[in-house]
Design a protein around this motif. Structure first.
Motif, PDB file in Angstrom:
ATOM      1  N   THR A   1       4.372  75.683  43.624  1.00 33.46           N
ATOM      2  CA  THR A   1       4.119  74.525  42.767  1.00 33.46           C
ATOM      3  C   THR A   1       4.062  74.930  41.303  1.00 33.46           C
ATOM      4  O   THR A   1       4.413  74.146  40.420  1.00 33.46           O
ATOM      5  CB  THR A   1       2.798  73.834  43.166  1.00 33.46           C
ATOM      6  N   PHE A   2       3.624  76.149  41.008  1.00 33.59           N
ATOM      7  CA  PHE A   2       3.606  76.624  39.628  1.00 33.59           C
ATOM      8  C   PHE A   2       5.007  76.529  39.013  1.00 33.59           C
ATOM      9  O   PHE A   2       5.179  76.152  37.867  1.00 33.59           O
ATOM     10  CB  PHE A   2       3.135  78.083  39.564  1.00 33.59           C
ATOM     11  N   GLN A   3       6.003  76.889  39.830  1.00 30.60           N
ATOM     12  CA  GLN A   3       7.369  76.907  39.314  1.00 30.60           C
ATOM     13  C   GLN A   3       7.880  75.501  39.032  1.00 30.60           C
ATOM     14  O   GLN A   3       8.689  75.300  38.129  1.00 30.60           O
ATOM     15  CB  GLN A   3       8.294  77.628  40.297  1.00 30.60           C
ATOM     16  N   LEU A   4       7.408  74.507  39.794  1.00 30.02           N
ATOM     17  CA  LEU A   4       7.806  73.123  39.517  1.00 30.02           C
ATOM     18  C   LEU A   4       7.382  72.718  38.108  1.00 30.02           C
ATOM     19  O   LEU A   4       8.147  72.097  37.365  1.00 30.02           O
ATOM     20  CB  LEU A   4       7.183  72.176  40.543  1.00 30.02           C
ATOM     21  N   GLY A   5       6.141  73.040  37.751  1.00 35.83           N
ATOM     22  CA  GLY A   5       5.660  72.705  36.413  1.00 35.83           C
ATOM     23  C   GLY A   5       6.399  73.468  35.334  1.00 35.83           C
ATOM     24  O   GLY A   5       6.750  72.900  34.286  1.00 35.83           O
ATOM     25  N   ALA A   6       6.646  74.748  35.567  1.00 34.71           N
ATOM     26  CA  ALA A   6       7.353  75.560  34.577  1.00 34.71           C
ATOM     27  C   ALA A   6       8.782  75.084  34.380  1.00 34.71           C
ATOM     28  O   ALA A   6       9.277  75.010  33.242  1.00 34.71           O
ATOM     29  CB  ALA A   6       7.338  77.023  35.011  1.00 34.71           C
ATOM     30  N   ASN A   7       9.466  74.761  35.462  1.00 35.11           N
ATOM     31  CA  ASN A   7      10.837  74.253  35.358  1.00 35.11           C
ATOM     32  C   ASN A   7      10.884  72.966  34.545  1.00 35.11           C
ATOM     33  O   ASN A   7      11.808  72.727  33.773  1.00 35.11           O
ATOM     34  CB  ASN A   7      11.415  74.001  36.753  1.00 35.11           C
ATOM     35  N   GLY A   8       9.876  72.114  34.741  1.00 28.63           N
ATOM     36  CA  GLY A   8       9.848  70.848  34.015  1.00 28.63           C
ATOM     37  C   GLY A   8       9.615  71.030  32.537  1.00 28.63           C
ATOM     38  O   GLY A   8      10.335  70.474  31.699  1.00 28.63           O
ATOM     39  N   VAL A   9       8.621  71.855  32.173  1.00 33.04           N
ATOM     40  CA  VAL A   9       8.259  71.993  30.765  1.00 33.04           C
ATOM     41  C   VAL A   9       9.288  72.819  29.996  1.00 33.04           C
ATOM     42  O   VAL A   9       9.286  72.829  28.758  1.00 33.04           O
ATOM     43  CB  VAL A   9       6.849  72.625  30.653  1.00 33.04           C
ATOM     44  N   ALA A  10      10.190  73.470  30.709  1.00 32.96           N
ATOM     45  CA  ALA A  10      11.256  74.209  30.034  1.00 32.96           C
ATOM     46  C   ALA A  10      12.216  73.276  29.305  1.00 32.96           C
ATOM     47  O   ALA A  10      12.971  73.717  28.425  1.00 32.96           O
ATOM     48  CB  ALA A  10      12.032  75.051  31.049  1.00 32.96           C
ATOM     49  N   GLY A  11      12.174  71.979  29.672  1.00 33.50           N
ATOM     50  CA  GLY A  11      13.088  71.041  29.006  1.00 33.50           C
ATOM     51  C   GLY A  11      12.491  69.695  28.667  1.00 33.50           C
ATOM     52  O   GLY A  11      13.144  68.868  28.034  1.00 33.50           O
ATOM     53  N   LEU A  12      11.237  69.454  29.090  1.00 34.39           N
ATOM     54  CA  LEU A  12      10.589  68.164  28.864  1.00 34.39           C
ATOM     55  C   LEU A  12       9.194  68.368  28.280  1.00 34.39           C
ATOM     56  O   LEU A  12       8.558  69.395  28.543  1.00 34.39           O
ATOM     57  CB  LEU A  12      10.468  67.396  30.189  1.00 34.39           C
ATOM     58  N   PRO A  13       8.691  67.406  27.507  1.00 37.55           N
ATOM     59  CA  PRO A  13       7.315  67.504  27.014  1.00 37.55           C
ATOM     60  C   PRO A  13       6.336  67.541  28.189  1.00 37.55           C
ATOM     61  O   PRO A  13       6.560  66.902  29.215  1.00 37.55           O
ATOM     62  CB  PRO A  13       7.144  66.223  26.182  1.00 37.55           C
ATOM     63  N   LEU A  14       5.254  68.275  28.028  1.00 35.76           N
ATOM     64  CA  LEU A  14       4.288  68.442  29.103  1.00 35.76           C
ATOM     65  C   LEU A  14       3.742  67.118  29.643  1.00 35.76           C
ATOM     66  O   LEU A  14       3.637  66.954  30.867  1.00 35.76           O
ATOM     67  CB  LEU A  14       3.140  69.353  28.648  1.00 35.76           C
ATOM     68  N   PRO A  15       3.385  66.137  28.785  1.00 35.59           N
ATOM     69  CA  PRO A  15       2.898  64.865  29.331  1.00 35.59           C
ATOM     70  C   PRO A  15       3.916  64.178  30.242  1.00 35.59           C
ATOM     71  O   PRO A  15       3.539  63.577  31.247  1.00 35.59           O
ATOM     72  CB  PRO A  15       2.614  64.019  28.075  1.00 35.59           C
ATOM     73  N   VAL A  16       5.207  64.273  29.896  1.00 31.93           N
ATOM     74  CA  VAL A  16       6.256  63.669  30.727  1.00 31.93           C
ATOM     75  C   VAL A  16       6.347  64.398  32.070  1.00 31.93           C
ATOM     76  O   VAL A  16       6.491  63.772  33.128  1.00 31.93           O
ATOM     77  CB  VAL A  16       7.624  63.711  29.998  1.00 31.93           C
ATOM     78  N   VAL A  17       6.244  65.714  32.026  1.00 30.70           N
ATOM     79  CA  VAL A  17       6.293  66.518  33.256  1.00 30.70           C
ATOM     80  C   VAL A  17       5.163  66.120  34.196  1.00 30.70           C
ATOM     81  O   VAL A  17       5.374  65.875  35.394  1.00 30.70           O
ATOM     82  CB  VAL A  17       6.213  68.016  32.923  1.00 30.70           C
TER      83      VAL A  17
END
Length: 500
Positions: free
Chosen positions: A52-68
């Protein structure tokens, strides 16, 4: 039910029913002992996994954290809807996933989707055990200098197998201890990483990565993440306390709601947040690696203990139980539950999970696509085709209504192949393709082809309440004299092990 014996040896010559084994019989109401809080602890224990850690990291690599975070929260809330629909199979009838699949797939056809899910669960067991073994090895190596991760893999695997083989109460007790500890350490991890990001001049809430990724693809990936449990959640909900005679869906499943609509989305989102902050602070999705590189002594031990607890609590409920029950379903009556758990451990190890870990999200995508179709088929069969009524005794009869054509229901297999194939073809949208297509294709095939040729008692009865369980104040019970039948909730009917 009489028993024919060989007059010379006294041995039982009656053929044993290959659809019967004690662990896959319907669970009686008196044996449904997990309350709302217990189920919450189980879900928290399952949701805190390193992937699950990687899901968050993959998201924030291209999207703002609140959107993730909002995307992950909504994806898990949407998945909770699917999961709660399939959960009613457990609360209403007390059935396991593999046994229920005999209805949409046939008494023989069930093994294709069920064992497929079992193998996936076993592989996940191997992955989680490998990660736990690395943590154990880290602790031992720190204090002694001795390093042998495979030794700890074997030891950790055996401990988990024994714990799960002891039954659902042992699983619940572990979760009740592990979940609060996991929460506490996870909160500590977040503040440690957030402080690290701040010292490096990074504001986690305004960080902007440059990797191309859409919120929609992140949403679908998160739905695929728990697609397996979305279909086999009856394996757990059949042990959750429910109110006899509760006609209301909400009342009947009230002890399921908090776990699946609150514990799952919130925990999953928070764990993804930790992975995202780790990526922002150190460019590494794995906070264990980041903090481990800066820690020593007691801090290091606490960190690695979190890894061990998280993998253990996830493996028990999310991987070993589902795998064991699908293997028991395929090997009954010769394969007992405890040996099904052991087989899951062997299969998971032989899959070389330490190699699969390098391609984890490809693995997630493919099996998520296939299982999304199974979810659609289950919902169509349970709610539309049968309207929650189910001829449960026939599920355990080799020549009953669920034999269909040679033990196979063509509607289920065709719908699975079509919907699963389309989901694999459109892998980026897999769950959103597989589930509705599986639902529609199965429904059409059953209504216009299978049901007219293979009458289903619950349908021909006009959807009589005689085929309901919990909501009608009844339950399904087995004994040697009468076989499996519906009895008033709480009736004193015992299972005869000798007749299984």
């Amino acid at each position: 039910m009489t028993t024919a014996s060989d007059p010379r040896t006294g041995a039982d010559r009656r053929p044993r029913n290959h659809l019967l084994e004690e662990s896959i019989l319907p669970v009686r109401l008196r044996h449904r002992t997990i309350g709302a809080l217990g189920f919450v602890w189980i879900w928290i224990g399952m949701a805190v996994i390193i992937a699950t850690f990687q899901l968050g990291a993959n998201g924030v690599a291209g999207l703002p954290l609140p959107v993730v975070l909002l995307t992950i929260l909504l994806a898990n809330a949407a998945l909770a809807v699917v999961m709660t629909l399939t959960a009613d199979i457990g609360t209403e009838h007390g059935l396991s996933f593999a046994v229920y699949l005999r209805a949409p797939f046939g008494t023989l056809g069930t093994h294709l989707p069920a064992v497929s899910r079992g193998i996936v669960a076993a592989i996940w067991f191997g992955i989680q055990t490998y990660l736990g073994a690395l943590a154990i090895n880290g602790i031992v190596e720190y204090f002694t200098g001795f390093s042998a991760w495979f030794l700890w893999y074997v030891v950790f695997g055996l401990v988990q197998i024994v714990n799960t083989a002891m039954g659902i109460k042992a699983v619940e007790r572990l979760a009740a201890v592990a979940a609060p500890a996991i929460i506490a350490v996870s909160v500590w991890m977040y503040f440690t990483l957030e402080d690290l990001a701040r010292t490096q001049g990074q504001n986690i809430w305004t960080f902007a990565g440059d990797t191309p990724i859409s919120a929609f693809s992140l949403f679908v990936a998160n739905m695929a993440f728990w697609s397996a449990l979305a279909v086999d959640i009856p394996n757990l909900t059949r042990f959750v306390k429910t109110e006899s005679g509760a006609r209301s869906f909400a009342r009947r499943n009230k002890n399921v709601f908090v776990a699946q609509f609150v514990a799952l989305p919130v925990t999953q989102t928070f764990v993804a947040l930790i992975g995202a902050v780790s990526f922002i602070a150190a460019g590494d999705w794995n906070p264990i690696t980041v903090i481990q590189g800066q820690s020593s002594g007691f801090t290091l031990v606490v960190l690695l203990a979190l890894v061990i607890l998280a993998q253990w609590s996830t493996n028990n409920a999310a991987n070993l139980i589902p795998a064991a029950l699908t293997f028991v379903n395929a090997g009954a009556p010769h394969l007992a539950y405890k040996w099904g758990v052991a087989l899951a451990g062997v299969v998971g190890t032989l899959a070389f999970p330490w190699l699969i870990l390098n391609n984890l999200f490809t693995f997630l995508g493919y099996y998520g696509a296939l299982l999304s179709a199974v979810g659609g088929i289950m919902i169509a069969d349970y709610y539309v085709v049968r309207r929650r009524r189910l001829n449960v005794p026939a599920l355990y009869q080799a020549n009953g209504q669920f034999r269909f054509s040679g033990g196979v229901n063509p509607a289920g297999l065709i719908a699975w192949v079509v919907a699963g194939g389309l989901a694999l073809w459109q892998l980026e949208y897999a769950y959103l393709v597989g589930l509705p297509v599986g639902f529609l294709v199965y429904l059409l095939l059953m209504r216009f082809w299978i049901v007219p040729r293979h009458p289903q008692a619950e349908i021909t009865s006009g959807f009589s309440d005689e085929y309901l369980g919990t909501s009608a104040g009844q339950e399904w019970a087995y004994d040697e004299a009468t076989g499996l039948r519906r009895v008033p909730a709480g009736s004193d009917i015992a299972v005869s092990r000798e007749d299984l």
